[in-house]
Motif scaffolding. Sequence first.
Motif, mmCIF file in Angstrom:
data_model
loop_
_atom_site.group_PDB
_atom_site.id
_atom_site.type_symbol
_atom_site.label_atom_id
_atom_site.label_comp_id
_atom_site.label_asym_id
_atom_site.label_seq_id
_atom_site.Cartn_x
_atom_site.Cartn_y
_atom_site.Cartn_z
ATOM 1 N N GLY A 159 -27.173 -22.861 -39.180
ATOM 2 C CA GLY A 159 -27.401 -24.256 -38.837
ATOM 3 C C GLY A 159 -26.362 -25.149 -39.490
ATOM 4 N N ILE A 160 -25.744 -26.025 -38.718
ATOM 5 C CA ILE A 160 -24.726 -26.948 -39.220
ATOM 6 C C ILE A 160 -25.329 -28.345 -39.260
ATOM 7 N N ALA A 161 -25.537 -28.879 -40.466
ATOM 8 C CA ALA A 161 -26.035 -30.244 -40.610
ATOM 9 C C ALA A 161 -24.842 -31.185 -40.443
ATOM 10 N N TRP A 162 -24.823 -31.918 -39.328
ATOM 11 C CA TRP A 162 -23.616 -32.664 -38.948
ATOM 12 C C TRP A 162 -23.888 -34.163 -38.906
ATOM 13 N N ASP A 163 -23.126 -34.914 -39.720
ATOM 14 C CA ASP A 163 -23.196 -36.378 -39.672
ATOM 15 C C ASP A 163 -21.823 -37.001 -39.448
ATOM 16 N N GLY A 164 -20.845 -36.158 -39.143
ATOM 17 C CA GLY A 164 -19.511 -36.663 -38.849
ATOM 18 C C GLY A 164 -18.682 -37.015 -40.061
ATOM 19 N N SER A 165 -19.172 -36.754 -41.254
ATOM 20 C CA SER A 165 -18.471 -37.162 -42.469
ATOM 21 C C SER A 165 -17.382 -36.166 -42.855
ATOM 22 N N ARG A 166 -16.534 -36.589 -43.792
ATOM 23 C CA ARG A 166 -15.477 -35.716 -44.299
ATOM 24 C C ARG A 166 -16.067 -34.475 -44.959
ATOM 25 N N LEU A 167 -17.131 -34.655 -45.736
ATOM 26 C CA LEU A 167 -17.718 -33.513 -46.441
ATOM 27 C C LEU A 167 -18.389 -32.546 -45.481
ATOM 28 N N ALA A 168 -19.018 -33.061 -44.438
ATOM 29 C CA ALA A 168 -19.604 -32.176 -43.430
ATOM 30 C C ALA A 168 -18.513 -31.375 -42.732
ATOM 31 N N ALA A 169 -17.372 -32.021 -42.473
ATOM 32 C CA ALA A 169 -16.255 -31.328 -41.830
ATOM 33 C C ALA A 169 -15.680 -30.256 -42.744
ATOM 34 N N ARG A 210 -13.859 -23.807 -28.383
ATOM 35 C CA ARG A 210 -12.522 -23.218 -28.413
ATOM 36 C C ARG A 210 -12.459 -21.999 -29.324
ATOM 37 N N ARG A 211 -13.447 -21.848 -30.200
ATOM 38 C CA ARG A 211 -13.547 -20.670 -31.055
ATOM 39 C C ARG A 211 -14.532 -19.654 -30.492
ATOM 40 N N GLY A 212 -14.991 -19.895 -29.279
ATOM 41 C CA GLY A 212 -15.927 -18.976 -28.657
ATOM 42 C C GLY A 212 -17.359 -19.174 -29.098
ATOM 43 N N ILE A 213 -17.676 -20.356 -29.638
ATOM 44 C CA ILE A 213 -19.017 -20.632 -30.156
ATOM 45 C C ILE A 213 -19.690 -21.676 -29.282
ATOM 46 N N LYS A 214 -20.870 -21.344 -28.774
ATOM 47 C CA LYS A 214 -21.622 -22.272 -27.941
ATOM 48 C C LYS A 214 -22.909 -22.642 -28.674
ATOM 49 N N PRO A 215 -22.875 -23.760 -29.406
ATOM 50 C CA PRO A 215 -24.031 -24.087 -30.239
ATOM 51 C C PRO A 215 -25.170 -24.735 -29.455
#
Length: 277
Positions: A159-169, A210-215
């Motif tokens: 699971g990727i907790a994503w908020d668009g921040s630099r640290l999340a990236a 593009r990395r073959g990942i469909k989340p």
Amino acid sequence: MLKDLLVQIPSERPVRPVIDAAISLALNHSAHLDAISVGLESTNIGLAVDGAAAVAALFDVERERALARANAALEVFESEARNAGIAYSRQAFTAVPVDAFTMLGAMARLYDLSIVMQSDPDYTTSDNMVPKEMLFQAGGPVLFIPYTHKGPLNPRHVGIAWDGSRLAARALRDAAPFIAKADAVTVVSVNEAGMPVETSVENLTTHLARRGIKPRIESLSADASDVQPAILSVAADAGIDLIIMGGYGHSRLQERILGGVTRGMLESMTVPTLMSH
């Protein structure tokens, strides 16, 4: 790739959760695993004893006991590592807490991943402060293993907790080896309405494709105090067995101040969590 791993093994708490997880990761990634344990020395001995010789003798005894605790923890590790057939090394040392935190943080900086065990509120020990210090000082990803964890760790649903921040990236990039091996990936989008369009979930999905990942996408909106419980709720419902997220915090007059979501996750995590600071 994960080829060079560090595991910090507590000397004053149960050790099996972090040992079992770290060894299984080294095995699954064909990685070398260095284990380190520090015996924490008391700094209060001199307050109750008169005389320099007596104080020195008590410090020597305390140091020997601290080293014995660290070696006992590493003996458990070595037995399991030898049975697993992984490449490993072990190191025990002693230090007062503040020096131990600095040394452990410096040691972690050359590894692909550092593995620590979540602090346990049932133990009143400076050992509980090590995981947070590793996050601040390592300069790379830190994988937190819940103190309730049992058995090996082989994450199949990330699971990727994503908020668009630099640290999340940064956490997303640091977790690439786990994401590549996963059978399923879920993006937990937190308060997407406030994200820049450049880091939107739609754009993230494009780059993952593009990395073959469909989340799978799980979008949620929550007040700051509710974000961490919401992430864990999604993880439980979806069967996520590894969470990826940024580790927020800063130093204020030498005191480590964690962000609310990070602090809540470190206190209440139910699944292993990889953080990058």
